[in-house]
Design an enzyme around this catalytic site. Sequence first.
Site, PDB file in Angstrom:
ATOM      1  N   SER A 139      -9.416  32.221  -6.207  1.00 38.22           N
ATOM      2  CA  SER A 139      -9.788  32.588  -4.848  1.00 38.22           C
ATOM      3  C   SER A 139      -9.272  31.492  -3.928  1.00 38.22           C
ATOM      4  CB  SER A 139     -11.313  32.706  -4.724  1.00 38.22           C
ATOM      5  OG  SER A 139     -11.735  32.715  -3.376  1.00 38.22           O
ATOM      6  N   TYR A 152     -19.655  28.608  -6.125  1.00 42.84           N
ATOM      7  CA  TYR A 152     -18.449  29.436  -6.161  1.00 42.84           C
ATOM      8  C   TYR A 152     -17.204  28.564  -6.101  1.00 42.84           C
ATOM      9  CZ  TYR A 152     -15.532  33.544  -5.187  1.00 42.84           C
ATOM     10  OH  TYR A 152     -14.589  34.542  -5.254  1.00 42.84           O
TER      11      TYR A 152
END
Length: 239
Positions: A139, A152
């Site tokens: 990501s 995350y």
Amino acid sequence: MNLSGKNAIVTGASSGIGISFSKKLIEKGAKVYGLARRLNKLTEVGAELGDSFIPVKMDITKPNDIQQWATETFSEDNLPHILINNAGLGIFGNVEKLSIDDWKTMVETNLNGVFYLTHELVPFMKDSDEYHHIINISSIAGLLGNPQLTGYNATKYGVRGFSEALFKELRYDKIKVTAMFPGSISTHFFDRVGNETHSNMLQPDDVADTLIHLLETPDNFLVNEITLRPLNPKNPNEK
């Protein structure tokens, strides 16, 4: 790589970009083993994509289950040519409010699950004379840290480090390794964190087209990292 007749494994195949990845691979003639925890959703995807989509109910945080499935499914006569480590989740919040269980869930799914599946499939790839490709979906959060994304960020940064080490480890075994770093994609991922999607986000099929391009590069050509962003990321409905 010519994708026709190849076996591909896609995790997180029951929703979002996992569906788009599976669809594009099948359109190119590949057979897709779609892994996810929700068999009912996988069955729906299979009904749409046809017999080349093989639903596999799998929790990628369970290494013993992965080992059993890989051993029963693959052999020198049925190789795993492509592995797309796509499954992931984000639980956002201030670090003091992020629960231990939420932290562990992200580490197990986003990072450990990538290792568990790769660990089981690489031996089949190494024993083959063919070229293979592993693509890990990180990501933009694997490149840039942001408040309330500590868990995350940590896991997606981990995917980057794992991918870079892995590509250097496997490059002489005819196994390509690529890490993809997409920005915000218009999927249900944002439903879980209370954010709305909009048309200026990356579109799943466009991300999937990029993945197909990476897989179809010449055998001795490797893109080991690629960042994908919308040119204009702002919500067009906001003034």
